[in-house]
Design an enzyme around this catalytic site. Structure first.
Site, PDB file in Angstrom:
ATOM      1  N   SER A  11       3.393   4.409   0.109  1.00 53.05           N
ATOM      2  CA  SER A  11       3.242   5.753  -0.448  1.00 53.05           C
ATOM      3  C   SER A  11       2.373   5.839  -1.691  1.00 53.05           C
ATOM      4  O   SER A  11       2.003   6.932  -2.105  1.00 53.05           O
ATOM      5  CB  SER A  11       4.624   6.335  -0.774  1.00 53.05           C
ATOM      6  OG  SER A  11       5.332   5.484  -1.651  1.00 53.05           O
ATOM      7  N   THR A  12       2.041   4.714  -2.307  1.00 51.77           N
ATOM      8  CA  THR A  12       1.253   4.775  -3.544  1.00 51.77           C
ATOM      9  C   THR A  12      -0.058   4.007  -3.404  1.00 51.77           C
ATOM     10  O   THR A  12      -0.160   3.062  -2.628  1.00 51.77           O
ATOM     11  CB  THR A  12       2.028   4.188  -4.739  1.00 51.77           C
ATOM     12  OG1 THR A  12       2.189   2.771  -4.552  1.00 51.77           O
ATOM     13  CG2 THR A  12       3.410   4.827  -4.856  1.00 51.77           C
TER      14      THR A  12
END
Length: 214
Positions: A11-12
């Protein structure tokens, strides 16, 4: 040999750059696949959250799985952890229903969900039952609140409009899908009704009628 889609997600941007998390997911899936004699085809979404199913590689994987069984070259999708696939019980329930209709497997290794096995199917059915119960409880509470507001002479509600993109997707699906299959696919894609609720066959029929009359 059975071929499965191995779905990975981070997600990052930091995870994308460093590779942290991806290696662990891939290793977990590969070990599970080796134990079951599966080949794995990898799909990866980088830097994207699981708040919805609107992720390019996940949608590509679902599209590949949606092909009719006789022409399909993959048997299902496997993730190391459920939250790599979805953080929403409702969305995951929609995926499970779609898999049941189209006859492909869903495997979430961390939860013991493996719909290619009897035990895994049982776990999946329990999760879908919980999701359905949660929807019914929320609906009942909303109904009670609206009735109370009506008795007090207060209006409770909002004007909701279905996004054109969702309406277009519904029309497209109905060209080749039943009402129930359309509802399952819309839920699996993270699309919701104008009021934000999951789709049902009845809702699809009502919305289709309104769209045709518009």
């Amino acid at each position: 040999m059975t071929t499965m889609i191995g779905y990975l997600r981070v997600s990052t941007e930091e995870q994308v750059t460093s590779g942290l998390g991806l290696a662990a997911q891939r290793d977990t899936i590969q070990r599970y696949a080796d134990a079951h004699g599966w080949d794995v085809i990898w799909y990866l979404d980088e830097g994207l959250s699981a708040k919805s199913l609107a992720r390019p590689q996940l949608q590509a994987a679902l599209a590949r799985l949606h092909i009719i069984p006789k022409r399909r070259d993959v048997a299902g999708i496997v993730v190391a952890k459920l939250d790599r696939l979805s953080r929403s019980v409702h969305d995951f329930s929609g995926i499970l229903k779609l898999a049941a209709v189209r006859k492909w497997s869903v495997v979430a290794i961390d939860l013991g969900v493996d719909t290619s096995t009897p035990t895994g199917k049982l776990v999946a059915n329990v999760m879908m039952s919980v999701a359905e119960w949660e929807r019914e409880v929320i609906g009942e509470r909303t109904s009670v609140a609206m009735q109370a507001a009506k008795r007090q002479g207060r209006h409770m509600g909002r004007v909701s409009i279905l996004p054109q993109s969702t309406g277009d997707r519904l029309r497209s699906l109905r060209a080749t899908h039943t009402l129930a299959e359309t509802a399952v696919q819309l839920n699996a894609e993270g699309l919701r009704t104008a009021t934000g609720e999951p789709w049902s066959a009845n809702t699809v029929a009502k919305v289709q009628t309104r769209l045709l009359a518009a």
